[in-house]
Design a protein around this motif. Structure first.
Motif, PDB file in Angstrom:
ATOM      1  N   SER A 185       0.816  -1.220   0.000  1.00  0.00           N
ATOM      2  CA  SER A 185       0.000   0.000   0.000  1.00  0.00           C
ATOM      3  C   SER A 185       0.848   1.267   0.000  1.00  0.00           C
ATOM      4  CB  SER A 185      -0.931  -0.004   1.215  1.00  0.00           C
ATOM      5  OG  SER A 185      -0.179   0.029   2.425  1.00  0.00           O
ATOM      6  N   GLN A 186       2.125   1.163   0.359  1.00  0.00           N
ATOM      7  CA  GLN A 186       3.001   2.330   0.361  1.00  0.00           C
ATOM      8  C   GLN A 186       3.537   2.674  -1.022  1.00  0.00           C
ATOM      9  OE1 GLN A 186       6.114   1.661   3.243  1.00  0.00           O
ATOM     10  NE2 GLN A 186       4.684   1.050   4.858  1.00  0.00           N
ATOM     11  N   LEU A 187       3.394   1.761  -1.971  1.00  0.00           N
ATOM     12  CA  LEU A 187       3.894   2.004  -3.320  1.00  0.00           C
ATOM     13  C   LEU A 187       2.915   2.874  -4.100  1.00  0.00           C
ATOM     14  CD1 LEU A 187       5.159  -1.580  -4.224  1.00  0.00           C
ATOM     15  CD2 LEU A 187       6.577   0.422  -3.766  1.00  0.00           C
ATOM     16  N   ASN A 205       8.206   2.728 -10.014  1.00  0.00           N
ATOM     17  CA  ASN A 205       9.365   2.288 -10.785  1.00  0.00           C
ATOM     18  C   ASN A 205      10.384   1.646  -9.845  1.00  0.00           C
ATOM     19  OD1 ASN A 205      10.450   4.471  -9.424  1.00  0.00           O
ATOM     20  ND2 ASN A 205      10.376   5.839 -11.205  1.00  0.00           N
ATOM     21  N   ALA A 206      11.551   1.320 -10.381  1.00  0.00           N
ATOM     22  CA  ALA A 206      12.575   0.637  -9.580  1.00  0.00           C
ATOM     23  C   ALA A 206      13.074   1.513  -8.438  1.00  0.00           C
ATOM     24  CB  ALA A 206      13.745   0.227 -10.475  1.00  0.00           C
ATOM     25  N   GLU A 207      13.118   2.811  -8.657  1.00  0.00           N
ATOM     26  CA  GLU A 207      13.571   3.714  -7.594  1.00  0.00           C
ATOM     27  C   GLU A 207      12.578   3.728  -6.433  1.00  0.00           C
ATOM     28  OE1 GLU A 207      14.907   8.403  -7.022  1.00  0.00           O
ATOM     29  OE2 GLU A 207      14.311   7.631  -8.988  1.00  0.00           O
ATOM     30  N   ASP A 208      11.277   3.761  -6.754  1.00  0.00           N
ATOM     31  CA  ASP A 208      10.264   3.710  -5.694  1.00  0.00           C
ATOM     32  C   ASP A 208      10.335   2.393  -4.924  1.00  0.00           C
ATOM     33  OD1 ASP A 208       9.333   6.200  -6.547  1.00  0.00           O
ATOM     34  OD2 ASP A 208       7.965   5.282  -7.999  1.00  0.00           O
ATOM     35  N   LEU A 209      10.565   1.306  -5.648  1.00  0.00           N
ATOM     36  CA  LEU A 209      10.663  -0.001  -4.997  1.00  0.00           C
ATOM     37  C   LEU A 209      11.861  -0.058  -4.051  1.00  0.00           C
ATOM     38  CD1 LEU A 209       9.658  -2.947  -4.783  1.00  0.00           C
ATOM     39  CD2 LEU A 209      11.171  -3.497  -6.696  1.00  0.00           C
ATOM     40  N   CYS A 210      12.986   0.496  -4.470  1.00  0.00           N
ATOM     41  CA  CYS A 210      14.179   0.498  -3.610  1.00  0.00           C
ATOM     42  C   CYS A 210      13.949   1.319  -2.347  1.00  0.00           C
ATOM     43  CB  CYS A 210      15.373   1.052  -4.375  1.00  0.00           C
ATOM     44  SG  CYS A 210      15.969  -0.039  -5.673  1.00  0.00           S
ATOM     45  N   GLY A 211      13.213   2.425  -2.488  1.00  0.00           N
ATOM     46  CA  GLY A 211      12.920   3.237  -1.315  1.00  0.00           C
ATOM     47  C   GLY A 211      12.106   2.497  -0.272  1.00  0.00           C
ATOM     48  N   VAL A 212      11.193   1.634  -0.726  1.00  0.00           N
ATOM     49  CA  VAL A 212      10.390   0.845   0.211  1.00  0.00           C
ATOM     50  C   VAL A 212      11.200  -0.327   0.765  1.00  0.00           C
ATOM     51  CG1 VAL A 212       8.303  -0.547   0.448  1.00  0.00           C
ATOM     52  CG2 VAL A 212       8.249   1.537  -0.925  1.00  0.00           C
TER      53      VAL A 212
END
Length: 374
Positions: free
Chosen positions: A57-59, A64-71
């Protein structure tokens, strides 16, 4: 009722169990054992579904890959990270990049989930354009820590075959392999076998134009010492400043002093010891102990005692074997009284604790008596 011939006295009145009774026993058996919880599979995925849903739910809607790495960065549960990585792979128009692979492998490697990590590594190998030196070095690092040497070598081979120039092995790659190959214990035969592989890797590294650093050179020296190739270790030592533009440090001298003393080359060890001191280095406890033992067994008691006092001044730990060797050699040459006085002096200066003092005292008395100098 008359018994039949050769029949058991308790079997003549036997009646077979009824079918209803057998069925009742079966029902009781199943009910009894079904109440016990079944053993869980050790490889069962312990995924926290609630936590995973909260992370999803935080995505953002089109992440993208940058958002995934942040989570992934803020998640400490490796199973949630792996499931989130797989969830992202199933999304349309999403492609993993080097940072996302790096992050999930880091989480799995720290948790020692090597089987799960293998699946991600295979995905990286399947994409020729994906990879970086940092990513592959991290794979090798975790495999080395987990004693998965074959898998580490496979990553190294993939790096050498990679079409991307930025993925070729670096000095850290070779140092990781050197350290893993030469950390097999104190078995000389095993060290000699692995040293041949290390020698080939070192030559390959130099041929590829990678300049060795102090760690790789010291690893070569230590490997040669452990495999009893002291002359080869001395050759590397003398080439450090001339060929590789890398000055020796204290570890370089420590390895050589220990190796030379083990082979009885006390004179060469003392020369390196004096050179080491002139450069401002302090020998390690292992080098000090080796030198004192070698001098004592060579009959140079005065020098051995002098280095022993220096060793205590430098706050280096003296082994019990070193004390015993020095005292035994002094007594064996007919100086029992001198050994006893040295032992008393060590105890009076509180260098020896009471238990160690008593143990050494009993050894001297049992082996050589309590007589004066003979």
């Amino acid at each position: 009722m008359r018994l039949a011939k050769n029949s058991h006295p308790f079997m003549y009145n036997y009646k077979p169990l009824s079918e209803n009774f057998v069925n009742a026993l079966g029902i009781m058996y199943r009910r009894y054992y079904s109440s016990y919880p079944r053993k869980k599979n050790l490889r069962e995925n312990r995924l926290n579904v609630t936590r995973f849903n909260n992370v999803v739910s935080q995505l953002p809607p089109r992440f993208n890959a940058e958002d995934l790495c942040g989570v992934l960065y803020f998640q400490d549960d490796p199973y949630v990270c792996l499931e989130l990585f797989n969830y992202a792979s199933q999304q349309p128009r999403f492609r993993h990049e080097v940072p996302s692979y790096y992050m999930v492998i880091k989480k799995l490697g720290r948790a020692k989930l090597y089987d799960e990590m293998d699946g991600i590594v295979k995905q990286v190998f399947a994409i020729p354009t994906i990879g970086s030196v940092a990513l592959f070095n991290m794979m090798i690092c975790f495999y080395v820590k987990g004693r998965k040497l074959t898998r580490a070598v496979n990553v190294f081979r993939h790096m050498r075959k990679s079409a991307v120039l930025g993925c070729r092995p670096s000095i850290r790659t070779y140092n990781l392999l050197f350290g893993s190959l030469l950390s097999k214990g104190s078995n000389t035969y095993i060290n000699r076998m692995y040293m041949e592989t290390v020698r080939c890797l070192f030559k390959q590294m130099v041929d590829d134009g990678i300049e060795p650093d102090i760690f790789s050179l010291n690893t070569m020296i230590k490997g040669y010492i452990d495999s009893l190739h002291v002359n080869d270790a001395l050759r590397i030592f003398h080439q450090m400043a001339v060929v590789y533009s890398c000055k020796p440090n204290s570890n370089s001298y420590d390895y050589l002093i220990h190796g030379l003393c083990c082979q009885g080359r006390t004179r060469n060890a003392r020369e390196l010891y004096e050179e080491m001191k002139n450069k401002g280095f302090v020998p390690s406890g292992k080098a000090y102990n080796s030198l004192v033992n070698s001098l004592a067994m060579g009959g140079e008691f005065e020098e051995a005692v002098r280095i022993l006092w220096e060793m205590n001044e430098k706050r280096r730990l003296t082994d019990l074997i070193t004390y015993r060797t020095l005292l035994d050699e002094i007594c064996r040459h007919g100086n029992v009284g001198k050994a006893m006085r040295l032992l008393e002096e060590l105890q009076n200066k509180r260098i020896l604790d009471w238990c160690t003092y008593k143990e050494l005292l009993y050894v001297v008395k049992d082996d050589f008596g309590n007589s004066d100098d003979r």
